[in-house]
Design a protein around this motif. Sequence first.
Motif, short mmCIF file in Angstrom:
data_model
loop_
_atom_site.label_atom_id
_atom_site.label_comp_id
_atom_site.label_asym_id
_atom_site.label_seq_id
_atom_site.Cartn_x
_atom_site.Cartn_y
_atom_site.Cartn_z
N ILE A 33 0.78 -1.23 0.06
CA ILE A 33 0.21 -0.04 0.02
C ILE A 33 1.00 1.40 0.09
O ILE A 33 0.67 2.26 -0.55
CB ILE A 33 -0.84 -0.21 1.28
CG1 ILE A 33 -1.96 -1.17 1.14
CG2 ILE A 33 -1.53 1.50 1.34
CD1 ILE A 33 -3.02 -1.36 2.17
N ASP A 34 1.83 1.47 0.77
CA ASP A 34 2.65 2.47 1.02
C ASP A 34 3.33 2.63 -0.16
O ASP A 34 3.53 3.83 -1.01
CB ASP A 34 3.72 2.16 2.03
CG ASP A 34 3.24 2.13 3.57
OD1 ASP A 34 2.18 2.77 3.31
OD2 ASP A 34 3.71 1.65 4.37
N GLU A 35 3.68 1.77 -0.86
CA GLU A 35 4.66 1.86 -2.47
C GLU A 35 3.77 2.20 -3.27
O GLU A 35 4.04 2.95 -4.35
CB GLU A 35 5.32 0.41 -2.62
CG GLU A 35 6.34 0.00 -1.84
CD GLU A 35 6.93 -1.16 -2.25
OE1 GLU A 35 6.79 -1.76 -3.15
OE2 GLU A 35 8.14 -1.63 -1.55
N ALA A 36 2.45 1.81 -3.43
CA ALA A 36 1.30 2.22 -4.33
C ALA A 36 1.05 3.57 -4.20
O ALA A 36 1.01 4.30 -5.16
CB ALA A 36 0.04 1.41 -4.20
N GLN A 37 0.93 4.24 -2.95
CA GLN A 37 0.68 5.44 -2.63
C GLN A 37 1.83 6.48 -3.11
O GLN A 37 1.90 7.40 -3.61
CB GLN A 37 0.36 5.76 -1.16
CG GLN A 37 -0.85 5.19 -0.89
CD GLN A 37 -1.23 5.44 0.39
OE1 GLN A 37 -0.28 5.06 1.67
NE2 GLN A 37 -2.26 6.03 0.83
N ALA A 38 3.19 5.95 -2.82
CA ALA A 38 4.56 6.51 -3.29
C ALA A 38 4.56 6.82 -4.76
O ALA A 38 5.15 7.75 -5.17
CB ALA A 38 5.33 5.84 -2.69
N ARG A 53 -4.30 5.88 -7.15
CA ARG A 53 -5.30 6.06 -6.56
C ARG A 53 -6.12 5.21 -5.85
O ARG A 53 -6.94 5.57 -5.04
CB ARG A 53 -6.12 6.88 -7.65
CG ARG A 53 -5.62 8.12 -8.58
CD ARG A 53 -5.40 9.26 -7.52
NE ARG A 53 -4.78 10.46 -8.14
CZ ARG A 53 -5.56 11.39 -8.57
NH1 ARG A 53 -6.95 11.24 -8.59
NH2 ARG A 53 -4.82 12.43 -9.31
N GLN A 54 -5.89 3.83 -6.38
CA GLN A 54 -6.71 2.83 -5.67
C GLN A 54 -6.08 1.31 -6.11
O GLN A 54 -5.14 1.22 -6.82
CB GLN A 54 -8.10 2.83 -6.23
CG GLN A 54 -8.03 2.62 -7.80
CD GLN A 54 -9.67 2.93 -8.43
OE1 GLN A 54 -10.52 3.15 -7.43
NE2 GLN A 54 -9.83 2.98 -9.76
N MET A 55 -6.28 0.43 -5.05
CA MET A 55 -5.97 -0.82 -5.36
C MET A 55 -6.98 -1.86 -5.06
O MET A 55 -7.83 -1.74 -4.28
CB MET A 55 -4.77 -1.13 -4.24
CG MET A 55 -4.18 -2.67 -4.32
SD MET A 55 -2.88 -2.99 -3.12
CE MET A 55 -1.57 -1.95 -3.55
#
Length: 273
Positions: A101-106, A110-112
């Motif tokens: 999640i942290d890497e996706a936000q970085a 916008r969503q997973m």
Amino acid sequence: MHTPVISHAASNWNSHQLAHILTHCFEGYLVPFNIDGDTFATRFSAEDISLNDSKVWLQDGEPKALAAIVRRGQTSRLAAFAIRPELRGQGYGKRFIQQLIDEAQARGDRQMWLEVIVGNDSALALYKRMGFVCQQTLVGFHATGSTLFRPTGELLEIDPLLMAKKMMTDSRLRLPWLSAPETLYKLPGKAYVLDDVAYAMVVPNAQQPKLRMLYVDTATRGKGYAKKLLTLLHERFPGLSTAGSIPEQVAPLYLSCGYRQDPVTQYEMLLKF
């Protein structure tokens, strides 16, 4: 004292190695799981896997967990996630998911999305704690021995890309990742059209052909084309089954055409950042 578990980009392994790791990590899973290298490459490339964002976690040099991340635009999906039995129930799942999640936000996602099998209560509870929300239930079907009626009509084979482009023009269409047109046209399947309004995508297999999509033009829905097409496919491909990614609300269509619902179902879940 536990030996550290360290993550590495999945790009350090090839498809055959990743398939072995994934199967290894799914040992003792709720539903038996096994995948070979060729199937891994075909499936996940169609889903747009990002090997740099996917992760393999090692402990003492041994793979202990794997997460396959697929991405399109600012949307990512956890396409597969497995942890070895000896690490389960110790908080590693939460730690690994939080890292993803942290890497996706970085990277600006916008969503997973993800799917979890109904009955996998520990995984479902974990995803809910991490903020994922159930969107719908996904089901699968397989054809029974006989159809309930005999339609007439001719199935014409077309380029799967043409079917995908047709679906992409439907602005109201929101399909699960596995059934999305961006996935379908990259699979080694065959696309068919009936009367220029009803489309289907089938991945042929001598033992168990898979129906990956059924689509009818918006202007002609409710006129029986889907039922006619589904029955014709049933006759052409004995033993036809679907992927387990059919929204539950369309189950009556399949049941009315002589299909039986599979016992394994999934929740589709979404986390918005």
